[in-house]
Design an enzyme around this catalytic site. Sequence first.
Site, PDB file in Angstrom:
ATOM      1  N   GLY A   1       0.627  -1.185  -0.162  1.00 50.75           N
ATOM      2  CA  GLY A   1       0.121   0.082  -0.053  1.00 50.75           C
ATOM      3  C   GLY A   1       0.711   1.396   0.115  1.00 50.75           C
TER       4      GLY A   1
ATOM      5  N   PHE B   1       2.611   2.737  -2.210  1.00 48.51           N
ATOM      6  CA  PHE B   1       2.524   3.585  -3.644  1.00 48.51           C
ATOM      7  C   PHE B   1       1.244   4.252  -3.432  1.00 48.51           C
ATOM      8  CE2 PHE B   1       5.142   2.241  -7.497  1.00 48.51           C
ATOM      9  CZ  PHE B   1       6.287   2.212  -6.789  1.00 48.51           C
TER      10      PHE B   1
ATOM     11  N   ASP C   1      -5.318  -4.997  -6.235  1.00 42.87           N
ATOM     12  CA  ASP C   1      -4.631  -6.151  -5.804  1.00 42.87           C
ATOM     13  C   ASP C   1      -5.413  -7.507  -5.419  1.00 42.87           C
ATOM     14  OD1 ASP C   1      -1.203  -5.712  -4.642  1.00 42.87           O
ATOM     15  OD2 ASP C   1      -2.471  -7.769  -4.159  1.00 42.87           O
TER      16      ASP C   1
ATOM     17  N   ASP D   1      -8.176  -9.878  -9.290  1.00 45.61           N
ATOM     18  CA  ASP D   1      -6.907 -10.007 -10.421  1.00 45.61           C
ATOM     19  C   ASP D   1      -7.044  -9.557 -11.743  1.00 45.61           C
ATOM     20  OD1 ASP D   1      -5.380 -11.705 -12.392  1.00 45.61           O
ATOM     21  OD2 ASP D   1      -5.560 -13.529 -11.398  1.00 45.61           O
TER      22      ASP D   1
ATOM     23  N   ASP E   1       3.525  -1.459  -8.934  1.00 47.70           N
ATOM     24  CA  ASP E   1       4.825  -1.945  -8.701  1.00 47.70           C
ATOM     25  C   ASP E   1       4.800  -3.454  -8.295  1.00 47.70           C
ATOM     26  OD1 ASP E   1       7.583  -1.532  -7.321  1.00 47.70           O
ATOM     27  OD2 ASP E   1       6.594  -1.644  -5.376  1.00 47.70           O
TER      28      ASP E   1
ATOM     29  N   LYS F   1       6.765  -1.571 -13.086  1.00 46.93           N
ATOM     30  CA  LYS F   1       7.892  -2.190 -12.769  1.00 46.93           C
ATOM     31  C   LYS F   1       8.043  -3.507 -13.628  1.00 46.93           C
ATOM     32  CE  LYS F   1       8.081  -4.772  -8.541  1.00 46.93           C
ATOM     33  NZ  LYS F   1       8.328  -4.751  -7.366  1.00 46.93           N
TER      34      LYS F   1
END
Length: 189
Positions: free
Chosen positions: A45, A47, A64, A82, A104, A144
């Site tokens: 959490g 970010f 998430d 998802d 991320d 990322k």
Amino acid sequence: MDDEYSKKAKREGYLARSVYKLIEINEKFSLFSSGNVLDIGASPGSFSQYAYKKLKRGILVSVDINDIGLRYDDNFYFIKGDIFLDDTVFKINTFKPYSLVISDVAPKTTGNRLVDTSNSFNLSMRIIDLSLEVLLKKGNLLVKVFQGGDEMQIFKKFEKYFKFVKKIRPKAVRKNSFEIYFLGKSFGK
């Protein structure tokens, strides 16, 4: 492992050290503008914590497969799901368009670099494809990626859709990590 960034995160009330990667990138490249922000792979959490502070107007949507320890009264929505599933994508689309998508997220690692970079590639491509559907024209994307696989394909995809593209390795990335970030600014060229 408590390094300087972990200690700093605890002192400053952030849920994880990774926030300093986002802070550094934002300070150099000004990611945030008015509009909605989507954080994909938001757990734990940090970010989202930073993004919420940087909201100018709009809402923050955090997604998430795991719960995150954040709750805000206004302008914040958490979607547990998802991004490969239609139901989750439908919920994300409810709040579009987004001026910024940040991610991320990392796949569960196996210790096998070939497998891990392949899984990271697939996850990153999904995030990019989803972002292309929900970003505002001139919006920004930060993802990322694990180095050592097909990351140049990802970079080329960024170049196809964004006016400015940059590969970044923030100082807060651990020395032994093979993660980097791809930034695309000004979607839609």
